[in-house]
Design a protein around this motif. Structure first.
Motif, PDB file in Angstrom:
ATOM      1  N   LEU A  97       1.356  -1.259   0.125  1.00  0.00           N
ATOM      2  CA  LEU A  97      -0.293  -0.089   0.202  1.00  0.00           C
ATOM      3  C   LEU A  97       1.096   1.747  -0.027  1.00  0.00           C
ATOM      4  CD1 LEU A  97      -1.031  -1.928   2.942  1.00  0.00           C
ATOM      5  CD2 LEU A  97      -3.966  -1.082   1.678  1.00  0.00           C
ATOM      6  N   MET A 107      -4.376   6.699  -1.884  1.00  0.00           N
ATOM      7  CA  MET A 107      -3.646   5.339  -2.015  1.00  0.00           C
ATOM      8  C   MET A 107      -3.886   4.208  -3.287  1.00  0.00           C
ATOM      9  SD  MET A 107      -3.857   3.155   1.661  1.00  0.00           S
ATOM     10  CE  MET A 107      -5.340   2.387   1.458  1.00  0.00           C
ATOM     11  N   SER A 118      -3.126   0.542  -3.867  1.00  0.00           N
ATOM     12  CA  SER A 118      -2.404  -1.746  -2.954  1.00  0.00           C
ATOM     13  C   SER A 118      -1.970  -1.848  -4.179  1.00  0.00           C
ATOM     14  CB  SER A 118      -3.707  -1.326  -2.165  1.00  0.00           C
ATOM     15  OG  SER A 118      -5.048  -2.072  -2.426  1.00  0.00           O
ATOM     16  N   VAL A 148      -5.385  -6.212   3.751  1.00  0.00           N
ATOM     17  CA  VAL A 148      -5.493  -5.787   5.012  1.00  0.00           C
ATOM     18  C   VAL A 148      -6.389  -6.747   5.266  1.00  0.00           C
ATOM     19  CG1 VAL A 148      -4.497  -4.083   3.795  1.00  0.00           C
ATOM     20  CG2 VAL A 148      -6.621  -3.383   4.745  1.00  0.00           C
ATOM     21  N   HIS A 184     -11.924  -5.177   8.445  1.00  0.00           N
ATOM     22  CA  HIS A 184     -11.089  -3.893   9.329  1.00  0.00           C
ATOM     23  C   HIS A 184     -12.300  -2.727   9.342  1.00  0.00           C
ATOM     24  CE1 HIS A 184      -9.436  -2.673   5.774  1.00  0.00           C
ATOM     25  NE2 HIS A 184      -9.577  -1.076   5.910  1.00  0.00           N
ATOM     26  N   ASP A 233     -12.597   2.040   8.588  1.00  0.00           N
ATOM     27  CA  ASP A 233     -11.614   3.583   8.398  1.00  0.00           C
ATOM     28  C   ASP A 233     -12.352   3.635   9.574  1.00  0.00           C
ATOM     29  OD1 ASP A 233      -9.276   2.041   6.941  1.00  0.00           O
ATOM     30  OD2 ASP A 233     -11.390   1.876   5.418  1.00  0.00           O
ATOM     31  N   LEU A 243     -13.412   3.568  -2.742  1.00  0.00           N
ATOM     32  CA  LEU A 243     -12.870   2.372  -3.377  1.00  0.00           C
ATOM     33  C   LEU A 243     -12.902   2.618  -5.238  1.00  0.00           C
ATOM     34  CD1 LEU A 243     -13.690   0.729  -0.281  1.00  0.00           C
ATOM     35  CD2 LEU A 243     -11.126   1.188  -0.761  1.00  0.00           C
ATOM     36  N   ARG A 285     -11.890  -7.119  -6.990  1.00  0.00           N
ATOM     37  CA  ARG A 285     -11.170  -7.434  -5.691  1.00  0.00           C
ATOM     38  C   ARG A 285     -12.861  -7.851  -4.932  1.00  0.00           C
ATOM     39  NH1 ARG A 285      -8.325  -5.748  -1.445  1.00  0.00           N
ATOM     40  NH2 ARG A 285      -6.482  -4.897  -2.734  1.00  0.00           N
ATOM     41  N   TRP A 337     -15.221  -7.232  -2.694  1.00  0.00           N
ATOM     42  CA  TRP A 337     -15.321  -6.091  -1.166  1.00  0.00           C
ATOM     43  C   TRP A 337     -16.715  -6.733  -0.685  1.00  0.00           C
ATOM     44  CZ3 TRP A 337     -12.123  -2.591   0.770  1.00  0.00           C
ATOM     45  CH2 TRP A 337     -11.165  -2.474  -0.277  1.00  0.00           C
ATOM     46  N   HIS A 343     -16.080  -3.252   6.402  1.00  0.00           N
ATOM     47  CA  HIS A 343     -15.214  -4.256   5.340  1.00  0.00           C
ATOM     48  C   HIS A 343     -13.794  -4.604   5.046  1.00  0.00           C
ATOM     49  CE1 HIS A 343     -13.282   0.174   5.624  1.00  0.00           C
ATOM     50  NE2 HIS A 343     -12.137  -0.552   4.788  1.00  0.00           N
ATOM     51  N   THR A 385      -6.124  -1.541  -6.459  1.00  0.00           N
ATOM     52  CA  THR A 385      -7.401  -0.584  -5.778  1.00  0.00           C
ATOM     53  C   THR A 385      -6.396   0.632  -5.762  1.00  0.00           C
ATOM     54  OG1 THR A 385      -8.447  -2.893  -5.079  1.00  0.00           O
ATOM     55  CG2 THR A 385      -8.928  -0.661  -4.519  1.00  0.00           C
ATOM     56  N   SER A 403      -7.547   4.421  -2.901  1.00  0.00           N
ATOM     57  CA  SER A 403      -9.069   4.485  -2.131  1.00  0.00           C
ATOM     58  C   SER A 403      -8.582   6.460  -2.088  1.00  0.00           C
ATOM     59  CB  SER A 403      -7.974   4.294  -0.849  1.00  0.00           C
ATOM     60  OG  SER A 403      -7.977   2.751  -0.609  1.00  0.00           O
TER      61      SER A 403
END
Ligand code: SIN
Ligand code: CO
Length: 385
Positions: free
Chosen positions: A94, A124, A126, A134, A137, A139, A145, A152, A154, A198, A208, A210
């Protein structure tokens, strides 16, 4: 920006509708948000960025050793030997703040400027090998995203229980209960409000992006402002010496006089009770560049000539790293502030909002405003087009 026009990147909603119905409230999946999406950099370029000390990067590996899922984290710079083989599954790199060093990334971030600059943080990127991610989690901030390449999955859930596992270096939800899942392909986008659980799992190799936001915490903001007030105390309230002509003789010498308590309280209150000072300090704080940012001047020597009102025949633009904001009375750029009035105020606001000024617009600038812009070009905050 046209805030009432439907946008494909917001699933046909206008920015106004999106902010009203979804922002900070509920998730939105936008299939085909960006048509023919082109990644802003290659895998090799991303890994090159991660080698730099100037860039924040992390390598996260999923370790399937025991019964419990576990992750390892290595903070950047990530050099060649740190990087697992691309053929190995379940790891991810990342890289934060790509918008500060990549023009296309900066332009992508700008498409989200229907949200105030003071809230927009960074882009960001990744990269993950198959099954990489990751972990589950949440945020603390809103996030868009964007699937840039590959796919990916989700899995998301709106859950009250946000307790975290204590046995991993990453913030992993102890009891993730996904309610929905979406498979994102290049150009698709998922918006998630803060604290929404997520997990993104790479399906084959994927990248991806962000779009991240910042929301100041009340205690941190107050600490920062108080520090700034402290640095200017003498200019703000002068340096009056405590005087006590009415002090009477005391039988309890250790007791602090009430008048001295009042004097101290007044001194403190006076430093923070001026709204104009407070607004200036806040703007300086919000426009402060991030720690690792440095600017490079592209200026050639300024030759003033009487026939030429200014030296920028094609206009100017803000550097991608420059933060320029304003409020009612001030203009802020990279942590500094100016008071602007009249047509200079209009011009500076135009530069802050549009991040560019044409030669004709510069032609209207006062000598003082032009001097400032020349200084900003010298500092690398602004560039000639
Ligand atoms: C990722 O890109 O793998 C992480 C993004 C996120 O979950 O916020
Ligand atoms: Co997240």
């Amino acid at each position: 920006m046209q805030i009432n026009q439907p946008l494909p990147m917001l699933a046909g909603l206008s920015p106004t509708e999106f902010m009203e119905k979804y922002w900070h409230k509920k998730p939105l999946l936008i299939k085909g948000a960006f048509k023919d999406f082109k990644p802003v950099l290659t895998r090799a370029e991303l890994f090159r960025l991660a080698e730099s000390d100037e860039v924040h990067s992390r390598l996260v590996e999923y370790l399937d050793e025991d019964d419990l899922p576990a992750w390892s984290v290595k903070n950047g710079p990530i050099k060649g030997k740190d990087k697992p083989a691309f053929t190995r599954a379940a790891w991810t790199l990342l890289v934060q703040g790509v918008d500060l060093i990549n023009k296309d990334a900066a332009n992508l971030l700008r498409q989200f400027r229907f949200i105030p600059d003071a809230r927009l943080d960074d882009l960001m990127i990744s990269y993950a090998t198959d099954e990489g991610g990751v972990g589950p989690h949440f945020d603390s901030y809103d996030v868009f995203l964007i699937q840039a390449s590959g796919q990916r999955l989700w899995r998301i859930g709106h859950q009250k229980d946000l307790s975290l596992r204590e046995d991993t270096p990453l913030k992993i939800l102890a009891n993730f209960k996904p309610q929905k899942e979406y498979l994102l392909s290049p150009g698709d986008m998922l918006y998630l409000p803060p604290r929404y659980a997520h997990e993104g799992i790479a399906v084959g190799e994927c990248m991806t992006y962000s779009v991240g936001f910042r929301a100041p915490k009340s205690d941190e903001l107050a600490r920062d402002l108080l520090q700034r007030v402290a640095d200017e105390t003498q200019e703000l309230i002068g340096s009056k010496v405590y005087a006590d002509p009415k002090q009477t003789a005391v039988v309890h010498p250790a007791q602090i006089p009430e008048a001295l308590q009042y004097f101290a309280m007044q001194a403190l209150a006076k430093t923070i009770e001026r709204p104009d000072v407070f607004a200036r300090l806040l703007g300086e704080s919000l426009s402060e560049p991030k720690d690792h940012v440095w600017f490079q001047s592209s200026a050639t020597a300024y030759r003033s000539s009487p026939s030429n009102k200014h030296p920028y025949p094609a206009g100017v633009r803000l550097d991608d790293q420059t933060k320029m904001l304003y409020d009612e009375m001030h203009v802020f750029i990279n942590g500094e502030s100016w008071r602007a009035t009249g047509k200079d105020k209009t011009l500076m606001r135009l530069l802050a909002n549009r991040r560019t000024l044409s030669s004709a617009e510069l032609g209207n600038a006062s000598e003082d405003a032009l001097d400032l812009i020349v200084n900003w070009v010298d500092a690398g905050w602004v560039h000639a087009l």
